[in-house]
Scaffold this active site. Structure first.
Site, PDB file in Angstrom:
ATOM      1  N   ASN A   1       0.847  -1.192   0.000  1.00 53.63           N
ATOM      2  CA  ASN A   1       0.000   0.000   0.000  1.00 53.63           C
ATOM      3  C   ASN A   1       0.884   1.245   0.000  1.00 53.63           C
ATOM      4  O   ASN A   1       2.109   1.147  -0.056  1.00 53.63           O
ATOM      5  CB  ASN A   1      -0.954  -0.011   1.199  1.00 53.63           C
ATOM      6  CG  ASN A   1      -0.211  -0.143   2.514  1.00 53.63           C
ATOM      7  OD1 ASN A   1       0.538   0.739   2.920  1.00 53.63           O
ATOM      8  ND2 ASN A   1      -0.403  -1.278   3.194  1.00 53.63           N
TER       9      ASN A   1
ATOM     10  N   ASP B   1      -4.263 -10.507  12.544  1.00 55.60           N
ATOM     11  CA  ASP B   1      -4.682  -9.192  13.033  1.00 55.60           C
ATOM     12  C   ASP B   1      -3.763  -8.816  14.192  1.00 55.60           C
ATOM     13  O   ASP B   1      -3.948  -9.250  15.324  1.00 55.60           O
ATOM     14  CB  ASP B   1      -6.141  -9.254  13.496  1.00 55.60           C
ATOM     15  CG  ASP B   1      -6.709  -7.875  13.789  1.00 55.60           C
ATOM     16  OD1 ASP B   1      -5.951  -7.026  14.309  1.00 55.60           O
ATOM     17  OD2 ASP B   1      -7.896  -7.648  13.513  1.00 55.60           O
TER      18      ASP B   1
ATOM     19  N   PHE C   1      -4.416   2.468  14.852  1.00 57.89           N
ATOM     20  CA  PHE C   1      -4.696   3.514  13.876  1.00 57.89           C
ATOM     21  C   PHE C   1      -5.732   2.990  12.884  1.00 57.89           C
ATOM     22  O   PHE C   1      -5.705   1.803  12.528  1.00 57.89           O
ATOM     23  CB  PHE C   1      -3.425   3.912  13.130  1.00 57.89           C
ATOM     24  CG  PHE C   1      -2.686   5.053  13.783  1.00 57.89           C
ATOM     25  CD1 PHE C   1      -2.509   6.260  13.124  1.00 57.89           C
ATOM     26  CD2 PHE C   1      -2.178   4.929  15.066  1.00 57.89           C
ATOM     27  CE1 PHE C   1      -1.828   7.313  13.721  1.00 57.89           C
ATOM     28  CE2 PHE C   1      -1.495   5.961  15.681  1.00 57.89           C
ATOM     29  CZ  PHE C   1      -1.325   7.165  14.999  1.00 57.89           C
TER      30      PHE C   1
END
Length: 407
Positions: free
Chosen positions: A212, A308, A326
Site C-alpha cells: 500500500n 490481526d 490507527f
C-alpha cells in the site's frame, strides 16, 4: 538567570548582513556560561572577522575544511559532535538549501551533515527569497528532520524591503537556545514503547508483492516523540525510505506475519502503538518462480487473511498497559473507528481520512480523531510531528494514575 554552564554551542555563521548580530549572541552565551566555538563560512568573512569573534568567544574560529592544523586540533567531525547544540545564524537561503539537500562542500555544511546533535537555525534573507517555493520546501524538509527555527521576524531589511525574513534578535535566539538545552521532562523514562510503522509487503512471487501507499512518516514521528519523553523505543517498521530516528531500536520487517512475531517478541511493554498499514490479505501460496504471462487469462491468486496484529496484541497475556491502534479510512471515519475500537479490544484508536485528495499517505500533515470508550475527540490539522508529540504526551498522562497507584 538560567545558567548554561557546562554546555557547548557550535555557532555556524552564514554570509548575510545579519552576521553582525552574532557578536552580541556570542556575548550573551558567554554571559550564561556556555562555551562557544564558531565556524565562519567564506561569505560570512565578508561581514565579520575571525579575530573579532575569537576575541569575544575566547575560542579559535574555524573557517576551512582543508586546514591541516584545524583538522589535527579538532577535526570537522569532532567539532560538530563535541557540541551540545549547533546554531546556524544567520541561516541564509544558500545554507538552508545545502542543509536540506545534504550537501557538504565546505566546513559549515560538512559539520552540519556530520552532527548527531540538535540544530537550531535563525533564518535571514530577503522577503522574496523567504517566500520562494524552493525555500519553503527546504524549510519544511528541515522541520521534518527535526531542526528548530528561531524566527524569522517581520521588519525592515538592509535591502529596504519590509516583511518576513529579518533574523531574530540575539536575545530571542538565546531564549530558543536555553529552551533547547534545558533538561526536558521525561515522563516515560524507564518505560518501554513498541511502535509499528510503514506498509507490509506480501510476496506474490520473487518479484511482485501486495502492499500500500503508507510512507511510515507518522509512525516515525511518534518514535521520535517517544524517545524525547525518555522511553525505550522499539520501532517495528515495514519497508520505507526514512532515516532511523536517533535513539530508536529499529526492527525491520517485510510481511504482516513477521511484524506480529517481532511485536510478540518485544512483549511485555508499557505502550504499544500500531500505526503500520498492514496488508489485510496475502497470497495463499507464494510462487517460488516468477509468474509468466502466457497470453491466456490472468493467473488466479487466491488470498488468505493475514494475522490481526492489533487484536492479537490487545488480547495477549502480556498485553501492554496501553494499546493504541490507527484506522485509515476513506469514508465514515469516526463510525468505522469506533467499531474498530470495540472489535480489537484496544484502548484508543487514532483515525484519519486517507481518501483521494487527503494527502495523508506520503504527506507531512494529518487531521486525526481520537476515539476512546469516552467518545471522539477531533484534533485540528497539524504536522505529523505535532500529532506525535501531542499523542505521546497524552499517553504519558494516561500512565500516571497507574504509576501512582503502584507506588
Amino acid at each position: 538567570m538560567i545558567s548554561l554552564a557546562g554546555k557547548s554551542v557550535l555557532l555556524v555563521i552564514g554570509g548575510g548582513i545579519a552576521a553582525y548580530k552574532t557578536h552580541e549572541l556570542v556575548r550573551l552565551l558567554k554571559t550564561r556560561g556556555a562555551a562557544v566555538r564558531i565556524i565562519l563560512t567564506k561569505a560570512a568573512e565578508q561581514f565579520v572577522t575571525p579575530l573579532s569573534l575569537a576575541s569575544i568567544s575566547g575560542e579559535k574560529v574555524y573557517t576551512s575544511l582543508f586546514s591541516l592544523t584545524d583538522e589535527v586540533e579538532m577535526g570537522h567531525i569532532q567539532l560538530s559532535r563535541a557540541a551540545d547544540l549547533l546554531v546556524v545564524a544567520p541561516a541564509t537561503a544558500d545554507l538552508i538549501a545545502k542543509m536540506a539537500s545534504g550537501l557538504a562542500d565546505d566546513l559549515a555544511s560538512t559539520a552540519l551533515l556530520a552532527t548527531d546533535k540538535p540544530v537550531l537555525i535563525a533564518p535571514a534573507m530577503n522577503v522574496r527569497m523567504w517566500r520562494h517555493p524552493a525555500t519553503v520546501r527546504n524549510v519544511e524538509t528541515l522541520k521534518r528532520d527535526g531542526l528548530v527555527l528561531a524566527g524569522p521576524n517581520d521588519g525592515e531589511m538592509a535591502c529596504g524591503e519590509f516583511g518576513p525574513g529579518r533574523m531574530a534578535e540575539p536575545n530571542e535566539i538565546l531564549a530558543a537556545i536555553i529552551e533547547m538545552l534545558k533538561p526536558k521532562a521525561q515522563p516515560l523514562a524507564g518505560k518501554k514503547v513498541v511502535i509499528t510503522a510503514g506498509p507490509t509487503r506480501e510476496p506474490i512471487d520473487p518479484v511482485r508483492f501486495i502492499s500500500n501507499h503508507s510512507s511510515g512518516k507518522q509512525g516515525y514521528a511518534i518514535a521520535r516523540a517517544a524517545v524525547e519523553l525518555g522511553a525505550e523505543t522499539i520501532l517495528v517498521s515495514g519497508p520505507v525510505s526514512l532515516p532511523i530516528p536517533p535513539g530508536v531500536q529499529m526492527m525491520p520487517v517485510e510481511t504482516a506475519q513477521e511484524m506480529l512475531e517481532v511485536c510478540q517478541g518485544e512483549m511485555p511493554a508499557d505502550i504499544a502503538i500500531f500505526t503500520a498499514a498492514v496488508a489485510d490479505w496475502r497470497v495463499a501460496a507464494e510462487a517460488h518462480e516468477k509468474i509468466k504471462k502466457t497470453g491466456n487469462a490472468p493467473p488466479s491468486l487466491p488470498l488468505t487473511e493475514n494475522p490481526d496484529i492489533l487484536a492479537t496484541i490487545s488480547r495477549e497475556p502480556k498485553r501492554p498497559r496501553i494499546v493504541v491502534g490507527f484506522a485509515a479510512e476513506t469514508e465514515r471515519v469516526r463510525e468505522y473507528a469506533a467499531e474498530k475500537l470495540r472489535k480489537k479490544g484496544c484502548d484508543l484508536i487514532v483515525a484519519n481520512d486517507v481518501g483521494r485528495g487527503s494527502d495523508v499517505f506520503g504527506g507531512d500533515r494529518n487531521t486525526v480523531h481520537i476515539v476512546s470508550p469516552a467518545g471522539v475527540e477531533d484534533w485540528p490539522n497539524m504536522s505529523k510531528d505535532e500529532v506525535a508529540q501531542k499523542l505521546m504526551e497524552r499517553l504519558a498522562q494516561m500512565l500516571m494514575p497507574e504509576q501512582k497507584a503502584a507506588e
